[in-house]
Design an enzyme around this catalytic site. Sequence first.
Site, PDB file in Angstrom:
ATOM      1  N   ASP A  65      61.043 -34.299 -20.884  1.00 19.38           N
ATOM      2  CA  ASP A  65      60.420 -32.991 -21.089  1.00 19.38           C
ATOM      3  C   ASP A  65      60.950 -31.933 -20.121  1.00 19.38           C
ATOM      4  O   ASP A  65      60.577 -30.765 -20.215  1.00 19.38           O
ATOM      5  CB  ASP A  65      58.893 -33.084 -21.005  1.00 19.38           C
ATOM      6  CG  ASP A  65      58.387 -33.643 -19.687  1.00 19.38           C
ATOM      7  OD1 ASP A  65      59.116 -34.418 -19.051  1.00 19.38           O
ATOM      8  OD2 ASP A  65      57.246 -33.311 -19.299  1.00 19.38           O
ATOM      9  N   HIS A  66      61.862 -32.334 -19.224  1.00 17.93           N
ATOM     10  CA  HIS A  66      62.451 -31.387 -18.281  1.00 17.93           C
ATOM     11  C   HIS A  66      63.953 -31.192 -18.481  1.00 17.93           C
ATOM     12  O   HIS A  66      64.539 -30.331 -17.833  1.00 17.93           O
ATOM     13  CB  HIS A  66      62.194 -31.844 -16.845  1.00 17.93           C
ATOM     14  CG  HIS A  66      60.757 -31.784 -16.456  1.00 17.93           C
ATOM     15  ND1 HIS A  66      60.227 -30.784 -15.677  1.00 17.93           N
ATOM     16  CD2 HIS A  66      59.714 -32.597 -16.785  1.00 17.93           C
ATOM     17  CE1 HIS A  66      58.931 -30.988 -15.512  1.00 17.93           C
ATOM     18  NE2 HIS A  66      58.599 -32.084 -16.188  1.00 17.93           N
TER      19      HIS A  66
END
Length: 301
Positions: A65-66
């Site tokens: 998610d990063h």
Amino acid sequence: MLDVCLLGTAGMMPLPYRWLTSLMTRYNGSSLLIDCGEGTQIAIREKGWSAKPIDLICFTHYHADHISGLPGLLLTMGNAERKEPLTMAGPKGLERVVNALRTIAPELPFEIRFVEFGQPTEHFVEQGYHITAFRVNHNVPCYGYTIEIPRAGQFQVDKAQHLGIPKNCWSRLQKGEILTLDGKTYTPDMVLGEPRKGIKLTYCTDTRPTPAITENAENADLLIIEGMYAEKEKAAKARQYKHMTFYEAAQIASDAKVSEMWLTHFSPSLVHGEDYMDEVRSIFPGAKLGKDGKTVELDFQ
């Protein structure tokens, strides 16, 4: 002046009204990005900003998610005919992770340079950004970032005149250049006063509270920090998965004496975050709930 935009505020998974966590700044024609989750380039487009001038991408860590939005962003930058080198910075393993993601973006018209961190604290300078990366407490190697824009002292006209420095040299000395003219060397410290207060921004997600955050965010103009959970019953879950609550983040902001705090990296289960902000502001009055596209201009005093 530093333009700051919180592109996305979601943790773990994007939602229809929240892109995954990412931050973008603009200074002196150069853009910086911290994290690049899925949808980051769409968030940049929605904001009306451009990906082409991004000269530096910093990663807190390598959970999907990063970083999962990176291949698409690189392709967009390449299609925009970017030719200048791009610097990427993050924990050890960055080059390996990026090269794996580039399996679907193998051909780019620009070079990628890597800065990998091995120490608890690392310092580097890129395009006028003075950056401190500091290790935080997550379940994988993870770093927070402090971005500073220093400001030189005021130009002392009387000193320049007394030293007989030609006026056509003044602006160059003010910009930090060292000049030699007619056998004489002139340095900026000869004509500049004491350094003035610059701009300071600290960004931190995916961590438990740790003294490193407070130390590196001290007196920041803006602290953007994770508030994964707001519900009191989820405090144990925050400890288990090494995240933070709204209230822990607010205490850090208070201890660090920052001017303003934005919460970000919200759990997908969080709705109506503003309902919890009265208690958060009782801990730190300058607290604000982050939202996608939230923007501020940080100016020199």
